[in-house]
Design a protein around this motif. Structure first.
Motif, PDB file in Angstrom:
ATOM      1  N   VAL A   3     -53.081  -6.700 -11.850  1.00 37.26           N
ATOM      2  CA  VAL A   3     -54.289  -7.084 -11.125  1.00 37.26           C
ATOM      3  C   VAL A   3     -53.960  -8.246 -10.186  1.00 37.26           C
ATOM      4  N   GLN A   6     -58.107 -12.523  -5.623  1.00 38.14           N
ATOM      5  CA  GLN A   6     -58.644 -12.369  -4.279  1.00 38.14           C
ATOM      6  C   GLN A   6     -57.696 -12.913  -3.220  1.00 38.14           C
ATOM      7  N   ASN A 116     -62.622   0.667  -4.193  1.00 28.72           N
ATOM      8  CA  ASN A 116     -62.056  -0.254  -5.173  1.00 28.72           C
ATOM      9  C   ASN A 116     -61.255  -1.305  -4.412  1.00 28.72           C
ATOM     10  N   GLN A 118     -59.753  -3.951  -5.441  1.00 26.70           N
ATOM     11  CA  GLN A 118     -58.493  -4.331  -6.067  1.00 26.70           C
ATOM     12  C   GLN A 118     -57.373  -3.442  -5.534  1.00 26.70           C
ATOM     13  N   ARG A 121     -56.558  -4.429  -1.918  1.00 25.96           N
ATOM     14  CA  ARG A 121     -55.657  -5.586  -1.839  1.00 25.96           C
ATOM     15  C   ARG A 121     -54.217  -5.175  -2.128  1.00 25.96           C
ATOM     16  N   GLN A 122     -54.045  -4.267  -3.086  1.00 25.29           N
ATOM     17  CA  GLN A 122     -52.705  -3.794  -3.400  1.00 25.29           C
ATOM     18  C   GLN A 122     -52.091  -3.044  -2.225  1.00 25.29           C
ATOM     19  N   SER A 384     -65.059  -9.020  -3.289  1.00 31.16           N
ATOM     20  CA  SER A 384     -64.533  -9.163  -4.646  1.00 31.16           C
ATOM     21  C   SER A 384     -64.699  -7.879  -5.445  1.00 31.16           C
ATOM     22  N   ARG A 385     -64.031  -7.849  -6.578  1.00 32.36           N
ATOM     23  CA  ARG A 385     -64.116  -6.677  -7.456  1.00 32.36           C
ATOM     24  C   ARG A 385     -65.528  -6.548  -8.012  1.00 32.36           C
TER      25      ARG A 385
END
Length: 394
Positions: A3, A6, A116, A118, A121-122, A384-385
């Motif tokens: 994970v 941010q 999603n 998250q 961001r990945q 944000s998530r």
């Protein structure tokens, strides 16, 4: 994949940028003297026979746009090595800014679709790890401020596009062209706006391009000589593999690059795949260019970044790494010139076919970005998530 907080991906990308900057900067600035010369001719010798509006008429080798020379001239008061270092540092930071804008553009574009963040961001992190080495190549090793500004303004234009701001999109794309003429291939992004906004965006774009370029061509008609400047046709170019054996740039190449880039970009928008416009414009450049400078690949990497982050929603941004390994890695791994030319040609054919024709899974089914929607409170980088989870519950 672990994970990511941010801002965690930005910390990692910043460290990656600093590492590459430290490795390349001692041997960088290969082409900075062109920018410094242009800045001096505009600022310090505006009334001289070869300065001011006469710049392109007497120095056709200066293939950068006026905005690039105006920006470079701001560093003229510093000693040359200091100005070069400052320029390299600022241009490196602009690469990080582009990654932030790509993430924000994707978050805006997919707002309300249950994205999603998250995973988003990945994707930015993985694509950014491929993007940064090529960004340092153009910004630090070569010091090509014109390419840097053109790509930076294009990334800003994409951000404005996803927000539905027609005037800003037109102005920013004009600034990209005013920094580097090859950015004309990115203009089909204007068509990704809602149809009713086309006239305003096109007017803003055309007006700013005219304001910047027309004084040179009206004040010194011989400025058109800059468009006829030629460079050697390298054995490793894709142009050679297409059967063009001219020793220097054929007269039809530059117009053909622009027409091909514009045409492919228009097809991408018509197909509902506007995030591919930059990649297709960059592809048109490298497949028809007689040279094989590694800094050309930075434009392709911006295109793959936008496609990987906005154009599709799979976790692994394969195209950014495919572009890095084939276009940059082949410079070191493939010794034969003809083979390297085939690699460049192959990448262009396969990537262009993919983004235009291949079914894209789980993508947003609409042809243009939606008007801006008020977003929930979130990180200044990406929502944000928690905001994603609440959006999914709704």
């Amino acid at each position: 994949m672990p994970v990511i907080g941010q801002r965690g991906h930005l910390v990692l990308l910043t460290a990656w940028t600093i590492l590459w900057f430290a490795l390349v900067e001692p041997h960088g600035g290969f082409s900075w003297h062109y920018l410094r010369t242009g800045g001096e001719l505009i600022y310090e010798r505006p009334g001289s026979p070869d300065g001011g509006l006469n710049l392109y008429a007497h120095h056709p080798e200066l293939q950068m746009g006026p905005v690039s020379f105006l920006a470079a001239g701001l560093l003229n008061p510093f000693p040359e090595h200091v100005g070069q270092f400052l320029a390299a540092a600022v241009m490196s930071l602009l690469g990080l800014a582009i990654l932030v804008m790509a993430g924000r553009s994707a978050a805006q574009y997919f707002l309300g679709t249950g994205t999603n963040h998250q995973r988003l961001r990945q994707r930015v992190l993985i694509a950014g790890l491929a993007f940064i080495p090529m960004w340092i190549e153009v910004a630090v090793r070569f010091g090509h401020l014109d390419d840097v500004l053109a790509l930076f303004f294009t990334a800003l234009a994409v951000r404005s596009l996803t927000r539905g701001d027609a005037a800003a999109t037109g102005v920013l794309l004009a600034l990209a062209v005013d920094s580097k003429p090859t950015a004309i291939a990115f203009l089909p992004l204007l068509l990704a706006l809602p149809r009713q906004k086309w006239p305003r965006a096109a007017l803003c774009c055309a007006a700013l391009i005219a304001v910047v370029w027309l004084p040179f061509f009206l004040g010194a008609p011989h400025s058109f000589a800059a468009a006829e400047f030629v460079i050697p046709n390298q054995p490793a170019s894709a142009l050679r593999r297409l059967g063009v054996g001219d020793p220097v740039t054929p007269p039809w190449v530059r117009p053909a690059q622009a027409v091909a880039g514009l045409a492919l970009g228009c097809v991408a928008v018509w197909r509902g795949r506007w995030p591919a416009v930059v990649l297709l414009g960059a592809n048109a450049r490298i497949v028809l260019d007689p040279s094989v400078y590694t800094y050309y690949t930075a434009s392709v990497l911006l295109g793959t970044l936008l496609w990987d982050v906005i154009g599709q929603r799979r976790l692994v941004p394969w195209w950014s790494w495919i572009a890095l390994l084939t276009l940059y890695g082949s410079v070191f791994a493939v010794p034969d010139d003809a083979a390297r030319g085939l690699v460049r040609l192959g990448f262009v054919v396969v990537s262009t076919s993919y983004v235009l024709l291949w079914p894209v899974r789980d993508r947003r089914r609409r042809r243009s970005p939606a008007p801006p929607v008020p977003a929930p409170q979130a990180s200044p980088d990406l929502p944000s998530r928690d905001s994603w989870a609440s959006a999914r519950r709704r």
